[in-house]
Motif scaffolding. Structure first.
Motif, PDB file in Angstrom:
ATOM      1  N   UNK A  20       0.707  14.809  -7.183  1.00 32.86           N
ATOM      2  CA  UNK A  20      -0.440  14.987  -6.300  1.00 32.86           C
ATOM      3  C   UNK A  20      -1.435  13.849  -6.461  1.00 32.86           C
ATOM      4  N   UNK A  21      -1.686  13.472  -7.679  1.00 29.09           N
ATOM      5  CA  UNK A  21      -2.636  12.393  -7.917  1.00 29.09           C
ATOM      6  C   UNK A  21      -2.154  11.085  -7.301  1.00 29.09           C
ATOM      7  N   UNK A  22      -0.837  10.825  -7.393  1.00 25.88           N
ATOM      8  CA  UNK A  22      -0.299   9.612  -6.784  1.00 25.88           C
ATOM      9  C   UNK A  22      -0.473   9.661  -5.262  1.00 25.88           C
ATOM     10  N   UNK A  23      -0.241  10.846  -4.680  1.00 26.34           N
ATOM     11  CA  UNK A  23      -0.374  10.958  -3.227  1.00 26.34           C
ATOM     12  C   UNK A  23      -1.810  10.697  -2.779  1.00 26.34           C
ATOM     13  N   UNK A  24      -2.770  11.331  -3.478  1.00 18.08           N
ATOM     14  CA  UNK A  24      -4.170  11.134  -3.103  1.00 18.08           C
ATOM     15  C   UNK A  24      -4.589   9.674  -3.294  1.00 18.08           C
ATOM     16  N   UNK A  25      -4.060   9.035  -4.303  1.00 17.14           N
ATOM     17  CA  UNK A  25      -4.354   7.616  -4.518  1.00 17.14           C
ATOM     18  C   UNK A  25      -3.793   6.778  -3.368  1.00 17.14           C
ATOM     19  N   UNK A  26      -2.606   7.146  -2.898  1.00 17.03           N
ATOM     20  CA  UNK A  26      -2.003   6.415  -1.779  1.00 17.03           C
ATOM     21  C   UNK A  26      -2.829   6.607  -0.502  1.00 17.03           C
ATOM     22  N   UNK A  27      -3.319   7.821  -0.288  1.00 13.04           N
ATOM     23  CA  UNK A  27      -4.157   8.077   0.879  1.00 13.04           C
ATOM     24  C   UNK A  27      -5.414   7.211   0.822  1.00 13.04           C
ATOM     25  N   UNK A  28      -6.061   7.185  -0.342  1.00 14.46           N
ATOM     26  CA  UNK A  28      -7.259   6.364  -0.494  1.00 14.46           C
ATOM     27  C   UNK A  28      -6.967   4.896  -0.256  1.00 14.46           C
ATOM     28  N   UNK A  29      -5.830   4.419  -0.756  1.00 16.88           N
ATOM     29  CA  UNK A  29      -5.457   3.021  -0.560  1.00 16.88           C
ATOM     30  C   UNK A  29      -5.209   2.721   0.917  1.00 16.88           C
ATOM     31  N   UNK A  30      -4.537   3.646   1.612  1.00 21.05           N
ATOM     32  CA  UNK A  30      -4.282   3.468   3.047  1.00 21.05           C
ATOM     33  C   UNK A  30      -5.595   3.332   3.811  1.00 21.05           C
ATOM     34  N   UNK A  31      -6.515   4.244   3.529  1.00 22.25           N
ATOM     35  CA  UNK A  31      -7.792   4.215   4.237  1.00 22.25           C
ATOM     36  C   UNK A  31      -8.538   2.919   3.981  1.00 22.25           C
ATOM     37  N   UNK A  32      -8.572   2.513   2.718  1.00 18.08           N
ATOM     38  CA  UNK A  32      -9.274   1.285   2.366  1.00 18.08           C
ATOM     39  C   UNK A  32      -8.622   0.073   3.027  1.00 18.08           C
ATOM     40  N   UNK A  33      -7.294   0.022   3.003  1.00 21.37           N
ATOM     41  CA  UNK A  33      -6.581  -1.114   3.577  1.00 21.37           C
ATOM     42  C   UNK A  33      -6.817  -1.206   5.079  1.00 21.37           C
ATOM     43  N   UNK A  34      -6.742  -0.067   5.752  1.00 23.03           N
ATOM     44  CA  UNK A  34      -6.949  -0.059   7.196  1.00 23.03           C
ATOM     45  C   UNK A  34      -8.340  -0.565   7.547  1.00 23.03           C
ATOM     46  N   UNK A  35      -9.326  -0.118   6.794  1.00 19.45           N
ATOM     47  CA  UNK A  35     -10.701  -0.540   7.081  1.00 19.45           C
ATOM     48  C   UNK A  35     -10.906  -2.027   6.786  1.00 19.45           C
ATOM     49  N   UNK A  36     -10.354  -2.504   5.679  1.00 20.13           N
ATOM     50  CA  UNK A  36     -10.492  -3.914   5.340  1.00 20.13           C
ATOM     51  C   UNK A  36      -9.812  -4.806   6.373  1.00 20.13           C
ATOM     52  N   UNK A  37      -8.671  -4.363   6.886  1.00 18.07           N
ATOM     53  CA  UNK A  37      -7.991  -5.142   7.922  1.00 18.07           C
ATOM     54  C   UNK A  37      -8.842  -5.224   9.178  1.00 18.07           C
ATOM     55  N   UNK A  38      -9.465  -4.112   9.519  1.00 13.83           N
ATOM     56  CA  UNK A  38     -10.330  -4.120  10.704  1.00 13.83           C
ATOM     57  C   UNK A  38     -11.523  -5.050  10.488  1.00 13.83           C
ATOM     58  N   UNK A  39     -12.138  -4.980   9.309  1.00 15.62           N
ATOM     59  CA  UNK A  39     -13.273  -5.853   9.024  1.00 15.62           C
ATOM     60  C   UNK A  39     -12.873  -7.326   9.095  1.00 15.62           C
ATOM     61  N   UNK A  40     -11.664  -7.638   8.605  1.00 17.04           N
ATOM     62  CA  UNK A  40     -11.193  -9.021   8.664  1.00 17.04           C
ATOM     63  C   UNK A  40     -11.032  -9.477  10.117  1.00 17.04           C
ATOM     64  N   UNK A  41     -10.558  -8.580  10.976  1.00 14.97           N
ATOM     65  CA  UNK A  41     -10.441  -8.904  12.400  1.00 14.97           C
ATOM     66  C   UNK A  41     -11.807  -9.241  12.993  1.00 14.97           C
ATOM     67  N   UNK A  42     -12.807  -8.450  12.649  1.00 15.12           N
ATOM     68  CA  UNK A  42     -14.138  -8.654  13.204  1.00 15.12           C
ATOM     69  C   UNK A  42     -14.762  -9.955  12.716  1.00 15.12           C
ATOM     70  N   UNK A  43     -14.533 -10.271  11.455  1.00 14.84           N
ATOM     71  CA  UNK A  43     -15.070 -11.517  10.923  1.00 14.84           C
ATOM     72  C   UNK A  43     -14.391 -12.719  11.558  1.00 14.84           C
ATOM     73  N   UNK A  44     -13.114 -12.579  11.914  1.00 15.73           N
ATOM     74  CA  UNK A  44     -12.392 -13.674  12.546  1.00 15.73           C
ATOM     75  C   UNK A  44     -12.809 -13.874  13.996  1.00 15.73           C
TER      76      UNK A  44
END
Length: 622
Positions: free
Chosen positions: A41-65
């Motif tokens: 369970x802990x691994x799954x929740x960590x993966x969810x958090x990583x997914x959310x963070x990655x998606x947001x960072x990718x979007x921010x990188x698009x906006x900065x570009x």
């Protein structure tokens, strides 16, 4: 926020529910069975958090570009300024007001806690929403009352929203327009502050998050980022609809075209038709197919089936080539369409319908024709939720002061206003239903979008010529010049609505918030000809698009001579169902003559050159 005497009790009252948010983790633990999380369970929740963070960072990188991708309306500084202006106008620093809020807030808490037996040391679930001091459909789910922390949070919010709204009415020295604008801003901000909009404060979201192990948040983030990229809130699954296939499907041909509009003629389905054809002018702030959504809802198809030769104007979505288009151009376009139909079918006159802003323009067109002695070109005029007198124009007047007009002008560097801004404005008028409901369902709960044709049309935005949009807000909404004889003109002709003697049918929506019934009624004060006013149930869209087969709503008529809308209501007769049959009966009374549905009454027949099949290119242009 601080005062000279220390922490602001008003702020404390807002912050108090946050203390109870800690109690939310208790029911979460219970829902999880009270067992500690496993390594898996802990691994799954960590993966969810990583997914959310990655998606947001990718979007921010698009906006900065691509900084140009940032939408000005989404600039946080804009909304922080709005909040600061709002706070400066509100009497939040009054110690007596703060103390009264604090005391009343404590009473609310006592009322809520009493429902759980906490005063006697026990706890039980609240029996019903009626047990709560305040009710609101945003908190109708029983889970908002299943735990005292959730109950205290949403009841405190409702109490504060109620009191803050009341403050607006007690502020001294505000003009009526400014007070109404402050009411609108207050409601907008309190709607946004609802605990339903925040995951940790919403028990329905928390439960869904536990059930899906956070996958709802991943799906919600996908929805959010997709909307941010397109610069528009989604209400429906756009991929479910295709023009000409399952929306805008009534058969017809585009028979005339200008740089501003296409003219569609629909194929008859009856052997004979009324001799006088009908032309419909839809609003250019939306796509015309609101009147042709599908076979069951289509006003166009229904009118054709009643034996009417129907023409529809399809306005072009503005681009840089239309930067100089103004009011005169839309009046000329209406006259051009009328003249083209008269020449095409060799008839002396047409019936005309104007919907919303196109109805406002139709009123100007009729006045121009009367001033020129050409009024016989239009046998009758019908107005769907259209305003000519904007004194009582409702909440859209909150967007027409000098500051707002200057801000809008700054959004049109290429000479046209992106339709997404207008969509955002109309969404704000009903923020709970058209914004925050979708934030919760699609961003927080991660629900799929429905396939709903009306919502698809609502999101199918149209760009507006900047000069005309500014002129419309200034001359009509702000200064109300259309009702002043000769204060405005079109195509070199002064406009006086008092000259209009065309037989007229006026439909208003009882619950219309865009063109309030009180405002639509005012047309009766200005036209000089015979006029029938009908009040339909529901609002700006459903009040119009209400086919007889739906069995929905009702409408009211009054055969007397009421001088006000209140008098109309007092003496009105209620009729169940759609007003469409009443309208077609009225239309036939204006000219009952019929002709065979042949020749150019059937567009695209032998010897008839047409441009393309309906619904045409313009409705698909973005």
């Amino acid at each position: 926020m601080m005062t000279d005497d220390g922490p602001d009790p008003f702020t404390n009252l807002f912050e108090a529910p946050a203390k109870f948010a800690r109690a939310l983790f208790a029911p979460m633990a219970e829902a999880a069975g009270g067992n500690p999380l496993s390594a898996e369970d802990m691994r799954h929740w960590a993966e969810v958090g990583t997914k959310l963070q990655t998606m947001w960072l990718e979007y921010q990188a698009e906006q900065l570009a691509d900084p140009q991708a940032l939408v000005p309306w989404m600039d946080p500084a804009r909304w922080m300024g709005l909040a600061q202006d709002w706070y400066r106008q509100m009497p939040l620093g009054d110690p007596a007001q703060q103390q009264a809020l604090w005391q009343e807030g404590m009473e609310v808490w006592q009322q809520v806690l009493a429902q759980y037996g906490l005063g006697a040391g026990g706890q039980e679930e609240a029996r019903d929403a009626a047990d709560m001091p305040r009710r609101d459909r945003r908190f109708a789910d029983p889970r908002w009352r299943a735990h005292p922390a959730y109950a205290l949070i949403h009841q405190t919010y409702l109490f504060l929203a109620e009191r803050v709204a009341e403050m607006v009415d007690r502020i001294d020295g505000l003009s009526d327009d400014k007070r109404e604008q402050l009411r609108f801003t207050t409601r907008t901000m309190t709607d946004a502050a609802s605990p339903a909009n925040f995951p940790l404060l919403n028990p329905v979201v928390m439960e869904r998050t536990l059930e899906t192990q956070g996958e709802n948040l991943v799906t919600g983030m996908e929805h959010l980022l997709a909307d941010l990229r397109r610069g528009q809130l989604s209400h429906t699954d756009a991929s479910a609809f295709t023009l000409g296939e399952n929306i805008a499907v009534t058969p017809g041909k585009v028979v005339h075209e200008t740089p501003l509009y296409q003219l569609i003629q629909y194929t008859p389905t009856t052997d004979t038709v009324l001799a006088t054809p009908l032309v419909i002018f839809p609003p250019w702030i939306n796509r015309f197919y609101i009147l042709d959504l599908n076979a069951r809802k289509s006003f166009v198809r229904w009118a054709v089936e009643q034996g009417v030769t129907v023409f529809m104007v399809s306005w072009k979505s503005a681009d840089a080539s239309m930067k100089d288009v103004v009011w005169d151009d839309y009046v000329r376009a209406q006259i051009d369409a009328i003249d083209h139909i008269r020449a095409r079918l060799d008839v002396p006159a047409v019936h005309a319908i104007g919907y919303c802003v196109a109805g406002t323009t139709l009123a100007g067109t009729l006045a121009v024709l009367h001033r020129r002695g050409e009024q016989d070109k239009v046998r009758s005029a019908t107005f769907f939720t259209a305003q000519v007198d904007f004194e009582k124009a409702g909440e859209l007047r909150n967007f027409v002061d000098d500051q707002q007009l200057a801000a809008i002008k700054g959004l049109t560097p290429e000479g046209y206003l992106d339709g997404r801004y207008m969509a955002a404005t109309f969404n704000l008028l009903r923020g709970t239903d058209l914004i925050w409901n979708y934030v919760v369902n699609n961003y927080l709960l991660g629900e799929d979008y429905p396939a709903f044709d009306l919502l698809h049309w609502n999101g199918d935005v149209t760009n507006l010529p900047a000069k005309w949009h500014e002129q419309y807000l200034r001359d009509f909404y702000r200064d109300n010049r259309l009702v002043e004889p000769d204060a405005l003109g079109a195509d070199g002709t002064p406009i006086d609505l008092g000259l209009v003697e065309t037989p007229t049918y006026v439909q208003a929506g009882k619950e219309d918030h865009i063109a309030p019934a009180e405002s639509v009624w005012r047309i009766t004060d200005h036209f000089a000809g015979p006029l029938k006013f009908v009040l339909a149930g529901s609002g700006h869209i459903a009040g119009v698009v209400n086919p007889p087969g739906s069995g929905k709503y009702q409408y009211w008529t009054n055969t007397g001579s009421p001088r006000t809308l209140a008098e109309f209501r007092d003496g009105a007769q209620e009729h169940p169902g759609s007003w469409w049959p009443d309208w077609i009966e009225w239309l036939r009374e204006q000219d009952p003559a019929t002709v065979a549905a042949k020749g150019k009454r059937k567009p695209g027949g032998r010897g008839d050159r047409v441009i393309e099949d309906a619904p045409g290119r313009y409705v698909a242009a973005r």
